[in-house]
Write a protein that holds these residues in place. Structure first.
Motif, PDB file in Angstrom:
ATOM      1  N   GLU A  31      40.375  43.091  39.402  1.00  0.00           N
ATOM      2  CA  GLU A  31      41.497  43.278  40.332  1.00  0.00           C
ATOM      3  C   GLU A  31      42.183  41.955  40.642  1.00  0.00           C
ATOM      4  O   GLU A  31      43.395  41.918  40.863  1.00  0.00           O
ATOM      5  N   LYS A  89      46.746  41.996  33.657  1.00  0.00           N
ATOM      6  CA  LYS A  89      47.999  42.306  34.357  1.00  0.00           C
ATOM      7  C   LYS A  89      48.496  43.721  34.017  1.00  0.00           C
ATOM      8  O   LYS A  89      48.971  44.451  34.904  1.00  0.00           O
ATOM      9  N   GLU A  90      48.389  44.103  32.754  1.00  0.00           N
ATOM     10  CA  GLU A  90      48.835  45.442  32.348  1.00  0.00           C
ATOM     11  C   GLU A  90      48.042  46.531  33.043  1.00  0.00           C
ATOM     12  O   GLU A  90      48.559  47.626  33.283  1.00  0.00           O
ATOM     13  N   ASN A  91      46.795  46.227  33.406  1.00  0.00           N
ATOM     14  CA  ASN A  91      45.934  47.196  34.090  1.00  0.00           C
ATOM     15  C   ASN A  91      46.019  47.093  35.604  1.00  0.00           C
ATOM     16  O   ASN A  91      45.210  47.700  36.318  1.00  0.00           O
ATOM     17  N   GLY A  92      46.980  46.317  36.101  1.00  0.00           N
ATOM     18  CA  GLY A  92      47.206  46.236  37.546  1.00  0.00           C
ATOM     19  C   GLY A  92      46.545  45.069  38.237  1.00  0.00           C
ATOM     20  O   GLY A  92      46.633  44.948  39.465  1.00  0.00           O
ATOM     21  N   LYS A 145      40.415  43.220  47.772  1.00  0.00           N
ATOM     22  CA  LYS A 145      39.817  43.471  46.456  1.00  0.00           C
ATOM     23  C   LYS A 145      38.366  42.998  46.410  1.00  0.00           C
ATOM     24  O   LYS A 145      37.978  42.075  47.123  1.00  0.00           O
ATOM     25  N   LYS A 186      45.762  41.106  39.412  1.00  0.00           N
ATOM     26  CA  LYS A 186      46.579  40.005  39.914  1.00  0.00           C
ATOM     27  C   LYS A 186      45.923  38.675  39.550  1.00  0.00           C
ATOM     28  O   LYS A 186      44.692  38.579  39.434  1.00  0.00           O
TER      29      LYS A 186
END
Length: 771
Positions: A235, A259-262, A377, A264
């Motif tokens: 995360e 990043k593509e999976n959300g 997170k 940060k």
């Protein structure tokens, strides 16, 4: 005797330059790039491989690199994905590394007839490295300035006679570079112990030793805990003191997937490096024609070596959120798995937030952005490299990172954990198979059971202490399994003198480097196979940065018929030295790698069925942190740490300097004269400086200055550098190594780990010589 013959004749001192040419080339400055890779990366890679070894030959070789049935990249230790790309699992700098290894240029007997070591020493490191592959064994005799060919058998005899002449085994030092295989490193360590010494410094002493110490004391293992796939589900990824775009470019693909999976990304660094800003993946249409992927969500431009100040401030603000009723910390994990939580909280209360903010140099609102991400997170990975380890407080820098992960319970779960990113391709593997200067009683016991001799039980020299011993005449023989220690180590002049004081220096190498020139009274260069070259039908193994062991098998014809593999070189040295007085069949182990791996599996934990498990994608070594198992630590718990703030007492005219690589560089190997990402072309003798600092000192862009450091009343000077205005915190400077290693004191290093302080040097700028 060969040894007696070597010491006859003129003993005159060689006139060696330890820094090479310091004249300027043609400097061109452009705007720094705001992204990494893309079309410029493809273009640069193709230019390098075409020039060095031919385009089609190089592309065929590159297609086999980092593939399951191919060979491991000789560059960084970033892991390969389970399904490597069919288009090629390599980066721009990996291509440059192969171009260097597969070059058509040769250092042969005609080369050494033409050029003396005195003349070559005046070349730049770039020029020396471009000389080509070494074709056969060479010897530099006492008083001579020209290397001459020597037979393998005579070379082994010279080493054996020098070792037999020592008064104690501890007068010999056996250094290891991260380029060696597991098999070669194990055999090398076995020989050192059979010889009778634990003098086994290695390149990790100068880079991630701080990580190993900190992680061992807090989590029970001196390695990172994540695997590659953890990045895909993380995360938050925090990256501190690291420049992946240049030093570990394939890491950018993992960050892109995060990043593509959300996920940060929080970046903490004195410089915003191009690769952490935006990544244009050259294997995707968006990376060629589009804008690529923006990676960093929050950039915290911390002052050099103020990471502890920043991390304490982040944790204080997280504590404040927790006190307001938000669920920030994993209290169940803290209660069941850790020790020292209350001591950490009590320590945090001692610090004033405004003071921490001032020390860090980071904008308060940006810190709040990072805190907001971390508060919500739990799948958090913290990555770091030399920007954290090469400081006086390098160990505590890492421990403060561990503190944050422990508070969040971000260990022992998917998508979370520690990630020290190793620089060289098998430096972690070397340590796993026994290259260490300290004593492991369990390893000694296993060696005795497998080989029927008693390993030494006294701690040996690490790199810092080994160089000091050579300088003081306490060590007389130095052997290196790879590497370029003179250029890599602190205080270049001191280190060069240490080598020159030795009776014998031995380098197992593929290419020429400065260590071969600042040689002992007698010096040997023993040429070995590169990673990409066929070793008959044999394969070796390596360990990546995440603890996975896998095979590596070269496919190219060797650069010369006179090359010998590293295991065979070590085995022949040992066999020649011991002759019949040994319990080890050295020749057999150097010849039959499967037999060698069988013996390694008897000695090393986690290596059972070694040869078979190494095939394909390989196997992971045991890692207690991945299982949240801290049973080997006090009370069976992970340990919080109370860390101090770094101490830097600067005068008004003093700065903190960090040494870095250029983009055309890997460790001390200089691929080219450009640093495309930072906008520097054709020159390396530059200093990056804040424009306001330049105004205060009335310095102009490209003005020529010297840098000086003064430790223990000894002034060290790096001459002729051009100032470049750059986005760097006030009071901070940045310059390339090895050019600025002359400024690093030999007697100042990290507490506990002895890692040199190459990232936080107190220096002054001297312009009076060029007015």
């Amino acid at each position: 005797m060969i040894l007696a013959a070597l010491y006859m004749g003129d003993q005159k001192k060689r006139n060696i330059s330890v820094t090479g040419n310091i004249e300027f080339s043609d400097l061109k400055i452009t705007e720094p790039s705001d992204y990494a890779a893309g079309v410029p990366g493809i273009k640069a890679a193709l230019e390098h491989v075409s020039k060095e070894s031919g385009l089609f030959r190089s592309l065929k070789t590159l297609s086999q690199m980092n593939q399951k049935d191919g060979f491991d990249c000789p560059g960084c230790a970033w892991p390969d994905p389970e399904k490597p790309s069919k288009l090629g699992e390599y980066c721009e700098n990996g291509a440059k590394a192969i171009a260097e290894e597969t070059t058509f240029e040769r250092v042969d007997r005609e080369f050494f007839k033409k050029f003396s070591v005195e003349e070559i020493s005046k070349w730049t490191d770039y020029q020396i490295g471009k000389s080509g592959r070494i074709t056969e064994p060479f010897i530099l005799r006492p008083g001579s300035v020209h290397y001459e060919p020597v037979t393998w058998s005579d070379a082994f005899q010279v080493i054996a006679e020098n070792l037999h002449s020592l008064n104690s085994p501890d007068e010999a030092i056996f250094y290891t570079s991260g380029r060696s295989s597991n098999e070669a490193a194990f055999l090398y360590g076995l020989f050192s112990r059979a010889f009778g010494t634990n003098n086994m410094p290695d390149c990790s002493n100068m880079c991630h030793e701080s990580s190993g110490v900190a992680l061992s004391e807090t989590l029970g293992i001196g390695k990172g805990s994540v695997v590659l796939e953890d990045f895909y589900s993380a995360e938050v990824v925090m990256i501190l003191g690291q420049n992946p775009g240049t030093n570990h470019p394939r890491m950018l693909t993992a960050l892109q997937k995060c990043k593509e999976n959300g996920g940060k990304i929080i970046t903490v660094n004195p410089l915003m490096e191009s690769g952490l800003n935006r990544f244009k993946n050259p294997q995707q249409v968006n990376g060629i024609l589009g804008t690529g992927t923006h990676l960093t969500d929050v950039f915290l431009q911390v002052k050099i070596n103020q990471d502890v100040s920043l991390l304490k401030l982040i944790m204080k603000r997280l504590v404040t959120l927790e006190e307001k009723g938000e669920k920030v910390f994993d209290h169940e994990f803290i209660k069941e798995k850790t020790n020292g939580h209350q001591s950490l909280l009590d320590d945090l209360k001692r610090y004033d937030e405004d003071k921490l903010l001032e020390l860090s140099g980071v904008d308060s609102a940006q810190i709040d952005e990072a805190v907001a991400l971390l508060a919500k997170k739990s799948k958090i990975i913290i990555c770091w490299a030399m920007g954290l380890t090469q400081h006086k407080n390098g160990v505590e820098n890492i421990k403060e990172c561990v503190n944050l992960l422990l508070l969040k319970g971000s260990l022992g779960k998917e998508g979370a954990g520690t990630c020290p990113v190793r620089g060289h391709s098998n430096v972690q593997g070397d340590r796993s198979v026994g290259i260490m200067h300290y004593v492991s009683k369990s390893l000694n016991k296993s060696i005795k059971e497998a080989f029927n001799f008693d390993p030494p039980e006294e701690e040996g020299y690490d790199t810092v202490k080994g160089i000091k011993a050579m300088y003081e005449g306490k060590a007389k023989v130095f052997m290196a399994l790879g590497g370029n220690l003179v250029s890599a180590a602190s205080d270049t002049e001191y280190t060069a003198r240490a080598f020159q004081n030795c009776d014998l220096t031995v380098s197992v190498s593929t290419k020429l480097n400065r260590t071969h020139l600042t040689a002992g009274k007698t010096a040997l260069i023993l040429p070995t196979l590169g990673r990409s070259e066929m070793d008959r039908e044999r394969f070796v193994t390596v360990e990546n940065s995440m603890g996975k062991v896998h095979q590596s098998q070269g496919r190219l014809e060797p650069a010369s018929e006179h090359l010998m593999s590293e295991p065979e070189i070590v085995a022949n040295i040992a066999s020649t030295y011991f002759d019949t007085e040994t319990t080890v069949d050295w020749k057999a182990l150097g010849e039959d790698y499967n037999l060698l791996r069988e013996k390694m599996s008897e000695v090393l934990t986690g290596y059972q069925n070694y040869s078979k498990k190494s095939e394909g994608s390989g196997f992971y070594l045991p890692n207690n942190v991945r299982e949240a198992d801290f049973s080997k630590l006090p009370d069976g718990r992970a340990q919080f740490s109370v860390c101090k703030l770094p101490e830097h007492f600067l005068e008004k005219d003093e700065f903190i300097l960090m040494t870095v690589r250029s983009h055309d560089q890997f460790n001390t190997t200089i691929y080219g004269m450009n640093d495309r990402y930072r906008g520097i072309h054709g020159e390396r003798r530059v200093i990056f400086m804040n424009s306001k600092d330049m105004e205060n000192l009335r310095l102009k862009a490209e003005q020529v200055v010297d840098l000086t450091s003064n430790y223990s009343n000894k002034e060290r000077r790096a001459e002729k550098f051009k100032i470049i205005p750059y986005n760097i915190p006030p009071g901070n400077l940045c310059a390339y190594f090895p050019e600025t290693n002359v400024l690093v004191p030999n007697n100042l290093y990290a507490d506990k780990s002895n890692t040199p302080v190459s990232k936080s040097l107190t220096v002054k700028i001297d312009s009076k010589n060029y007015i």
